[in-house]
Write a protein that holds these residues in place. Structure first.
Motif, PDB file in Angstrom:
ATOM      1  N   ALA A   1       0.822  -1.207   0.000  1.00 18.23           N
ATOM      2  CA  ALA A   1       0.000   0.000   0.000  1.00 18.23           C
ATOM      3  C   ALA A   1       0.859   1.262   0.000  1.00 18.23           C
ATOM      4  O   ALA A   1       0.602   2.216  -0.749  1.00 18.23           O
ATOM      5  N   VAL A   2       1.895   1.283   0.835  1.00 17.67           N
ATOM      6  CA  VAL A   2       2.758   2.458   0.918  1.00 17.67           C
ATOM      7  C   VAL A   2       3.608   2.601  -0.338  1.00 17.67           C
ATOM      8  O   VAL A   2       3.758   3.707  -0.888  1.00 17.67           O
TER       9      VAL A   2
ATOM     10  N   PRO B   1       5.947   6.189  -3.622  1.00 14.33           N
ATOM     11  CA  PRO B   1       7.215   5.601  -4.063  1.00 14.33           C
ATOM     12  C   PRO B   1       8.410   6.320  -3.422  1.00 14.33           C
ATOM     13  O   PRO B   1       8.443   7.544  -3.351  1.00 14.33           O
ATOM     14  N   GLY B   2       9.366   5.525  -2.927  1.00 14.22           N
ATOM     15  CA  GLY B   2      10.579   6.085  -2.363  1.00 14.22           C
ATOM     16  C   GLY B   2      10.542   6.323  -0.869  1.00 14.22           C
ATOM     17  O   GLY B   2      11.580   6.593  -0.254  1.00 14.22           O
TER      18      GLY B   2
ATOM     19  N   ALA C   1      11.783  -3.285   4.815  1.00 11.89           N
ATOM     20  CA  ALA C   1      10.592  -4.129   4.824  1.00 11.89           C
ATOM     21  C   ALA C   1      11.013  -5.549   5.170  1.00 11.89           C
ATOM     22  O   ALA C   1      12.192  -5.895   5.105  1.00 11.89           O
ATOM     23  N   THR C   2      10.040  -6.388   5.519  1.00 11.49           N
ATOM     24  CA  THR C   2      10.359  -7.749   5.916  1.00 11.49           C
ATOM     25  C   THR C   2      10.714  -8.610   4.703  1.00 11.49           C
ATOM     26  O   THR C   2      10.463  -8.239   3.551  1.00 11.49           O
TER      27      THR C   2
ATOM     28  N   ASP D   1       9.186  -5.165  -7.719  1.00  9.14           N
ATOM     29  CA  ASP D   1      10.458  -4.459  -7.897  1.00  9.14           C
ATOM     30  C   ASP D   1      10.877  -3.680  -6.653  1.00  9.14           C
ATOM     31  O   ASP D   1      11.747  -2.806  -6.732  1.00  9.14           O
ATOM     32  N   LEU D   2      10.298  -3.988  -5.499  1.00  4.61           N
ATOM     33  CA  LEU D   2      10.621  -3.270  -4.276  1.00  4.61           C
ATOM     34  C   LEU D   2      12.104  -3.441  -3.936  1.00  4.61           C
ATOM     35  O   LEU D   2      12.588  -4.556  -3.777  1.00  4.61           O
TER      36      LEU D   2
END
Length: 239
Positions: A13-14, A19-20, A25-26, A34-35
């Motif tokens: 969601a974030v 973006p950015g 993150a886990t 593409d995170l």
């Protein structure tokens, strides 16, 4: 803003909305595909020292997915923590708006409006079907009281038989699940990955619906298509 997310659905969601902003993150945060952020361990065993070293402005968590001792350790290190509670579909929309605002969103994103509209457009279920909803095996565990997934299914005409159980995810022997004679067995592909070859064989003679765990349990952009995706999977179960 520098944000670390300990919840896969909130990560998506974030990332989609801002973006950015995410810096950590886990390992289970698999969307967007593409995170590119620092990985800080699992939802149940995050590396709190690594998180603190990232100097985030905020860590976003969930009262069900994350452990209180880990969140307390982050607070003790001076890291602000926002903890969500999501047990119904309306609560998901409220909490998502709160999270995104805390992460710096100037307004409500369009995907959230579209998701809420999709759920509001659902007709009232005519004749709810009874169901059991396993979420794990070895041991068998099912949806119990006050769960987001249970509310999702109720809005799609599925009444799960352990909705009034004292526990939220009770352990129930598979023989007892079969003896309850549900009209349907709902088998998601997460957290346990039920498949056509792993799950239905435990419920001989009962119709089984294999559904997307992301659409059943995630509260994020997937809420836009969840009513359609889940309804199609439930309707496809052989009766």
């Amino acid at each position: 803003m520098r944000v670390v997310s300990l919840v896969p659905s909130l990560t998506e969601a974030v990332a989609v909305t801002l973006p950015g902003v995410l810096v950590g993150a886990t390992d289970w945060c698999e969307r967007p595909a593409d995170l590119d952020v620092e990985r800080i361990g699992g939802t149940k065993n995050p590396d709190t020292a690594r998180i603190a070293a990232l100097e985030p402005d905020l860590v976003i968590a969930n009262e069900e997915e994350n452990r209180a001792p880990d969140l307390d350790a982050l607070r003790a290190a001076g890291v602000p923590v926002l903890v969500t509670e999501v047990r119904t579909v309306p609560q998901a929309f409220t909490e998502l708006e709160r999270v995104l605002s805390a992460c710096g969103a100037a307004g409500r994103p369009g995907w959230l409006d579209r998701a809420e509209a999709a759920w509001a457009a659902l007709p009232e279920p005519r004749r709810p079907v009874s169901a059991v909803v396993p979420v794990w095996r070895r041991p068998w565990m099912v949806l119990g009281r006050d769960t987001f997934a249970g509310d999702v299914l109720a809005r799609l005409g599925v009444r799960h038989l352990y909705a009034d159980h004292a526990e939220r995810y009770p352990r129930v022997p598979v023989a007892e699940l079969n003896a309850a004679a549900p009209g349907l067995v709902v088998l998601p592909d997460e957290p346990y990955r039920f498949t056509v070859d792993d799950g239905p064989e435990a419920f001989p003679g009962l119709p089984c619906a294999l559904v997307s765990g992301r659409h059943l349990t995630w509260y994020g952009p997937s809420l836009r298509e969840a009513p359609r995706v889940l309804a199609e999977a439930l309707a496809a179960a052989p009766r």
